[in-house]
Design a protein around this motif. Structure first.
Motif, PDB file in Angstrom:
ATOM      1  N   LEU A 161      14.571   1.980  15.768  1.00  0.00           N
ATOM      2  CA  LEU A 161      14.143   0.906  14.870  1.00  0.00           C
ATOM      3  C   LEU A 161      15.386   0.231  14.285  1.00  0.00           C
ATOM      4  CD1 LEU A 161      11.382   3.010  13.076  1.00  0.00           C
ATOM      5  CD2 LEU A 161      11.011   1.312  14.888  1.00  0.00           C
ATOM      6  N   VAL A 162      16.152  -0.409  15.160  1.00  0.00           N
ATOM      7  CA  VAL A 162      17.461  -0.926  14.790  1.00  0.00           C
ATOM      8  C   VAL A 162      17.351  -2.022  13.726  1.00  0.00           C
ATOM      9  CG1 VAL A 162      19.548  -2.052  15.652  1.00  0.00           C
ATOM     10  CG2 VAL A 162      18.362  -0.355  17.067  1.00  0.00           C
ATOM     11  N   GLU A 163      16.371  -2.923  13.892  1.00  0.00           N
ATOM     12  CA  GLU A 163      16.226  -4.026  12.939  1.00  0.00           C
ATOM     13  C   GLU A 163      15.961  -3.496  11.529  1.00  0.00           C
ATOM     14  OE1 GLU A 163      14.931  -5.297  17.018  1.00  0.00           O
ATOM     15  OE2 GLU A 163      14.352  -3.669  15.643  1.00  0.00           O
ATOM     16  N   MET A 164      15.096  -2.503  11.424  1.00  0.00           N
ATOM     17  CA  MET A 164      14.792  -1.937  10.109  1.00  0.00           C
ATOM     18  C   MET A 164      15.970  -1.146   9.561  1.00  0.00           C
ATOM     19  SD  MET A 164      13.079  -1.508   7.414  1.00  0.00           S
ATOM     20  CE  MET A 164      11.413  -2.121   7.582  1.00  0.00           C
ATOM     21  N   ALA A 165      16.663  -0.413  10.422  1.00  0.00           N
ATOM     22  CA  ALA A 165      17.828   0.346   9.966  1.00  0.00           C
ATOM     23  C   ALA A 165      18.872  -0.591   9.349  1.00  0.00           C
ATOM     24  CB  ALA A 165      18.432   1.141  11.128  1.00  0.00           C
ATOM     25  N   GLY A 217      19.171   6.457  -9.054  1.00  0.00           N
ATOM     26  CA  GLY A 217      20.090   7.137  -8.148  1.00  0.00           C
ATOM     27  C   GLY A 217      19.388   8.172  -7.295  1.00  0.00           C
ATOM     28  N   GLU A 218      18.462   8.909  -7.899  1.00  0.00           N
ATOM     29  CA  GLU A 218      17.683   9.892  -7.132  1.00  0.00           C
ATOM     30  C   GLU A 218      16.874   9.219  -6.036  1.00  0.00           C
ATOM     31  OE1 GLU A 218      16.922  13.252 -10.673  1.00  0.00           O
ATOM     32  OE2 GLU A 218      15.475  11.620 -10.325  1.00  0.00           O
ATOM     33  N   LEU A 219      16.291   8.074  -6.354  1.00  0.00           N
ATOM     34  CA  LEU A 219      15.493   7.356  -5.359  1.00  0.00           C
ATOM     35  C   LEU A 219      16.367   6.863  -4.217  1.00  0.00           C
ATOM     36  CD1 LEU A 219      12.896   6.032  -4.363  1.00  0.00           C
ATOM     37  CD2 LEU A 219      13.386   4.090  -5.871  1.00  0.00           C
ATOM     38  N   MET A 220      17.497   6.268  -4.532  1.00  0.00           N
ATOM     39  CA  MET A 220      18.389   5.763  -3.481  1.00  0.00           C
ATOM     40  C   MET A 220      18.899   6.905  -2.596  1.00  0.00           C
ATOM     41  SD  MET A 220      18.326   2.524  -3.846  1.00  0.00           S
ATOM     42  CE  MET A 220      16.772   2.372  -4.731  1.00  0.00           C
ATOM     43  N   LYS A 221      19.128   8.051  -3.198  1.00  0.00           N
ATOM     44  CA  LYS A 221      19.604   9.213  -2.444  1.00  0.00           C
ATOM     45  C   LYS A 221      18.555   9.668  -1.430  1.00  0.00           C
ATOM     46  CE  LYS A 221      21.464  13.890  -3.078  1.00  0.00           C
ATOM     47  NZ  LYS A 221      21.818  14.946  -4.080  1.00  0.00           N
ATOM     48  N   VAL A 222      17.298   9.589  -1.818  1.00  0.00           N
ATOM     49  CA  VAL A 222      16.213   9.969  -0.908  1.00  0.00           C
ATOM     50  C   VAL A 222      16.043   8.954   0.215  1.00  0.00           C
ATOM     51  CG1 VAL A 222      13.695  10.240  -0.761  1.00  0.00           C
ATOM     52  CG2 VAL A 222      14.953  11.347  -2.605  1.00  0.00           C
ATOM     53  N   LEU A 223      16.238   7.677  -0.097  1.00  0.00           N
ATOM     54  CA  LEU A 223      15.983   6.623   0.889  1.00  0.00           C
ATOM     55  C   LEU A 223      17.132   6.433   1.869  1.00  0.00           C
ATOM     56  CD1 LEU A 223      14.251   3.873  -1.294  1.00  0.00           C
ATOM     57  CD2 LEU A 223      13.217   5.729   0.033  1.00  0.00           C
ATOM     58  N   LEU A 224      18.345   6.764   1.475  1.00  0.00           N
ATOM     59  CA  LEU A 224      19.500   6.515   2.332  1.00  0.00           C
ATOM     60  C   LEU A 224      19.392   7.182   3.705  1.00  0.00           C
ATOM     61  CD1 LEU A 224      22.168   5.017   2.406  1.00  0.00           C
ATOM     62  CD2 LEU A 224      23.285   7.055   1.450  1.00  0.00           C
ATOM     63  N   PRO A 225      18.949   8.448   3.814  1.00  0.00           N
ATOM     64  CA  PRO A 225      18.831   9.059   5.144  1.00  0.00           C
ATOM     65  C   PRO A 225      17.832   8.364   6.065  1.00  0.00           C
ATOM     66  CG  PRO A 225      18.783  10.745   3.424  1.00  0.00           C
ATOM     67  CD  PRO A 225      18.667   9.426   2.748  1.00  0.00           C
ATOM     68  N   VAL A 226      16.916   7.584   5.483  1.00  0.00           N
ATOM     69  CA  VAL A 226      15.932   6.881   6.307  1.00  0.00           C
ATOM     70  C   VAL A 226      16.627   5.888   7.234  1.00  0.00           C
ATOM     71  CG1 VAL A 226      13.866   5.413   6.259  1.00  0.00           C
ATOM     72  CG2 VAL A 226      14.181   7.166   4.517  1.00  0.00           C
ATOM     73  N   VAL A 227      17.790   5.370   6.812  1.00  0.00           N
ATOM     74  CA  VAL A 227      18.535   4.435   7.651  1.00  0.00           C
ATOM     75  C   VAL A 227      18.903   5.092   8.977  1.00  0.00           C
ATOM     76  CG1 VAL A 227      20.653   3.088   7.854  1.00  0.00           C
ATOM     77  CG2 VAL A 227      19.428   3.162   5.676  1.00  0.00           C
ATOM     78  N   VAL A 258      12.161  -0.633  -1.427  1.00  0.00           N
ATOM     79  CA  VAL A 258      11.406   0.628  -1.373  1.00  0.00           C
ATOM     80  C   VAL A 258      10.216   0.492  -0.432  1.00  0.00           C
ATOM     81  CG1 VAL A 258      10.124   2.338  -2.699  1.00  0.00           C
ATOM     82  CG2 VAL A 258      12.144   1.264  -3.694  1.00  0.00           C
ATOM     83  N   ALA A 259       9.518  -0.632  -0.481  1.00  0.00           N
ATOM     84  CA  ALA A 259       8.407  -0.853   0.441  1.00  0.00           C
ATOM     85  C   ALA A 259       8.903  -0.847   1.879  1.00  0.00           C
ATOM     86  CB  ALA A 259       7.708  -2.166   0.125  1.00  0.00           C
ATOM     87  N   GLY A 260      10.055  -1.470   2.110  1.00  0.00           N
ATOM     88  CA  GLY A 260      10.627  -1.471   3.454  1.00  0.00           C
ATOM     89  C   GLY A 260      10.994  -0.077   3.933  1.00  0.00           C
ATOM     90  N   ALA A 261      11.548   0.726   3.043  1.00  0.00           N
ATOM     91  CA  ALA A 261      11.894   2.101   3.408  1.00  0.00           C
ATOM     92  C   ALA A 261      10.655   2.902   3.773  1.00  0.00           C
ATOM     93  CB  ALA A 261      12.637   2.765   2.259  1.00  0.00           C
ATOM     94  N   ARG A 280       0.840  -1.209   0.000  1.00  0.00           N
ATOM     95  CA  ARG A 280       0.000   0.000   0.000  1.00  0.00           C
ATOM     96  C   ARG A 280       0.874   1.258   0.000  1.00  0.00           C
ATOM     97  NH1 ARG A 280      -2.925  -1.078   4.125  1.00  0.00           N
ATOM     98  NH2 ARG A 280      -4.807  -1.718   2.969  1.00  0.00           N
ATOM     99  N   ALA A 281       1.888   1.273   0.828  1.00  0.00           N
ATOM    100  CA  ALA A 281       2.772   2.442   0.896  1.00  0.00           C
ATOM    101  C   ALA A 281       3.467   2.675  -0.443  1.00  0.00           C
ATOM    102  CB  ALA A 281       3.804   2.251   2.006  1.00  0.00           C
ATOM    103  N   LEU A 282       3.900   1.590  -1.090  1.00  0.00           N
ATOM    104  CA  LEU A 282       4.572   1.709  -2.384  1.00  0.00           C
ATOM    105  C   LEU A 282       3.624   2.262  -3.443  1.00  0.00           C
ATOM    106  CD1 LEU A 282       6.976   1.204  -4.250  1.00  0.00           C
ATOM    107  CD2 LEU A 282       6.245  -1.189  -4.438  1.00  0.00           C
ATOM    108  N   ALA A 283       2.419   1.710  -3.517  1.00  0.00           N
ATOM    109  CA  ALA A 283       1.457   2.158  -4.527  1.00  0.00           C
ATOM    110  C   ALA A 283       1.037   3.603  -4.294  1.00  0.00           C
ATOM    111  CB  ALA A 283       0.234   1.240  -4.517  1.00  0.00           C
TER     112      ALA A 283
END
Length: 591
Positions: free
Chosen positions: A478-482, A460-470, A525-528, A356-359
């Motif tokens: 949320l250590v397991e997800m990080a 690359g743009e997508l990965m750049k946005v998702l990286l700070p989520v770690v 992406v869904a996990g992020a 759902r989050a991905l869609a």
């Protein structure tokens, strides 16, 4: 069959708290999309689809559709439902106000569309295809065509279809043979189209077919395809319905699922030739049709979410009711007490929330692409939509298959019989990885068009946005997800590098690995996005805001996704690195 109840709290949280409806509401034309309006629309949609449409699902599946001569007879239980749908305004939410639409954001409409597909996926396909016709005509139709067709398509007074496939031309549209011969201000079409969803019915005064065909002097291959509007009934100069056009349903498919959706074989021009009108320029039909196709692909991905939600709700209800065995402190336990059943339910829940989050995220970017006044900003969001489209269509529909299969398993033997309705969800879901471009095609689109063609810019743009989520996840505890997300983002980078290194000397490498790359990126992406949701939930708990039970459930589900779903990425990466050798090793004769 369990009564469907739309997950309004989940939808509202995702739209308002995670995906930034507040920013979308600042875009021109979207100012009225306040949190209060969003919640009011979601609440009323939940009532309509839960109380009016959802109860028809099992009966409509059993009744199906049939052909009486050339007239399609739809499931009697659906009589009057379409009229209630249009009279309530659900078909016009995102329609252009110039043509009578409500002009609301797509991020809001996607939640309503999810409810529609969860309530009765077969029925929901009818308005879904009409929205695609609206998109194509709005982008490429002439001013006269827009004025003539769009108001009644937006309102739902007329329905629309897309006509691509022919008996000899499935995914290979270069083999299309339907002919269009010019005659004055129109063309005469002749040929046959198959697999036309809701290709004919009696719910609307007219049906507007968008048809791919070849003109007499068209070049060979996909470069010679044009797009035509072919109405079921011709339209008089005053806008009233005229005589019947020469297009008829000559057969209905007997399908594994979506029985209440008439899948038609349409014959054009058996008599004098079907009157059609060119959209845009000749030989540009494939470009035009992809405007509709890409919208349909996002909508099909959403169907994966919708059917998963319906299957999950039913499995939970059954697991809470079915008594089997014992558990600590409980002599006669319902099966939800058992760890393996709990595992399956958590898997269904986590996958559905991730899908759902991905869609929804793709539609949020589409709102920005559509409304941003800065061209560079709009282009940035369109690149994201283009990249996410094969992930939404591919990953979310694969999840739909997995979740509905688990739903059958939770029911045990009762899931394998039609009485409970669990089997219907799985049957209905099976078409999703196939139509609007198989998931093999989606994965090759991801690799060839969305990553290779733009040299990885959008990825690359997508990965750049998702990286700070770690780091944000780690800060939120949320250590397991990080940890899982950090690994997965690195795995995506390694997978792309490995794939393209292999492709330089092995033509089979992209085709052998593309599906696993799609699944790797989809899971990542869904996990992020799950992580972002949990970060918001942690923040709300810290400030004492929101529903604590909901927030904690979101955090727990995200932890499950990190521990039980994201480890799949290790296997996806390993298969990509393995290359094509074992895939292609056997001689064809050995199969």
């Amino acid at each position: 069959m369990t009564v469907y109840k739309a997950p309004v709290d989940e939808m509202s949280f995702l739209i308002n708290q995670v995906l930034g409806m507040d920013k979308i509401a600042q875009l021109p034309g979207y100012e009225e999309a306040t949190p209060d309006m969003v919640d009011a629309i979601l609440s009323e949609a939940a009532r309509f689809f839960g109380e009016v449409v959802a109860p028809t699902n099992q009966a409509a599946d059993q009744q199906g559709s049939h052909l009486d001569g050339t007239t399609v007879i739809t499931a009697p239980v659906l009589d009057g439902i379409y009229q209630q749908l249009t009279e309530s305004g659900w078909t016009s939410l995102t329609g252009d106000v110039e043509y009578g639409g409500q002009g609301l954001p797509m991020l809001l409409s996607v939640a309503v569309d999810e409810m529609s597909q969860s309530a009765n996926m077969s029925f929901g396909l009818c308005p879904m295809l009409t929205k695609g016709v609206v998109t194509a005509l709005d982008m490429y139709g002439s001013d006269e065509q827009k004025a003539l067709y769009l108001p009644k398509l937006v309102s739902g007074e007329w329905a629309g279809t897309m006509n691509l496939t022919e008996p000899q031309a499935g995914s290979d549209l270069a083999a299309v043979r339907t002919k269009a011969v010019p005659e004055g201000d129109h063309y005469r079409l002749s040929g046959q189209k198959i697999f036309i969803t809701w290709g004919d019915h009696e719910y609307t005064d007219n049906i507007i077919h968008l048809v791919l065909a070849r003109t007499p002097d068209a070049p060979e291959g996909v470069k010679g395809i044009s797009l035509f509007v072919v109405p079921k009934f011709l339209i008089n100069e005053d806008g009233s319905r005229g005589e019947r056009n020469d297009v008829y349903c000559v057969g209905l498919e007997h399908k594994m699922g979506i029985h209440a959706s008439p899948t038609c074989s349409l014959s054009f021009g058996d008599n004098d030739g079907a009157v059609g009108y060119l959209v845009g320029e000749e030989n540009q039909g494939l470009v035009y049709m992809f405007a509709m196709m890409n919208e349909a692909r996002l909508a099909v991905g959403l169907q994966g979410v919708s059917i998963s939600e319906r299957a999950y709700q039913q499995a939970v209800a059954y697991a809470k009711d079915r008594v089997q065995g014992s558990a600590p402190g409980v002599s006669k336990a319902t099966i939800i007490h058992h760890p393996d059943v709990r595992r399956m339910l958590m898997q269904m829940r986590a996958l559905t929330e991730g899908a759902r989050a991905l869609a929804y995220s793709a539609l949020a970017h589409e709102d920005h692409a559509f409304k941003e006044t800065d061209e560079a900003e709009s282009a940035y969001h369109q690149r994201r939509v283009d990249l996410l489209t094969p992930l939404v269509k591919g990953w979310c529909t694969e999840i739909g298959m997995e979740v509905t299969s688990l739903g059958v398993q939770v029911h045990g033997g009762m899931g394998f019989v039609e009485e409970t309705g669990a089997a219907q969800h799985m049957r209905d879901a099976r078409i999703l990885p196939i139509y609007e471009g198989t998931n093999g095609i989606q994965s090759m689109d991801l690799v060839g068009r969305k990553i290779a063609r733009d040299k990885g810019v959008a990825a690359g743009e997508l990965m750049k946005v998702l990286l700070p989520v770690v780091a944000e996840a780690r800060t939120a505890g949320l250590v397991e997800m990080a940890d899982a997300l950090e690994y997965s983002l690195a795995a995506c980078q390694q997978a792309v590098e490995s794939l393209f290194a292999q492709a330089t000397g092995d033509w089979a490498a992209p085709g052998s690995a593309a599906y696993n790359l799609m699944m790797l990126m989809g899971t990542t992406v869904a996990g992020a996005l799950m992580a972002k949701s949990a970060i918001v939930a942690v923040s709300l708990n810290a400030s004492g805001e929101g529903n604590g039970v909901f927030n904690n459930s979101k955090i727990t589900t995200t932890r499950f996704f990190a521990e039980q779903i994201m480890p799949r990425n290790q296997a996806y990466l390993a298969t990509i690195k393995a290359g094509s050798a074992s895939v292609m090793a056997l001689d064809i004769e050995a199969f």
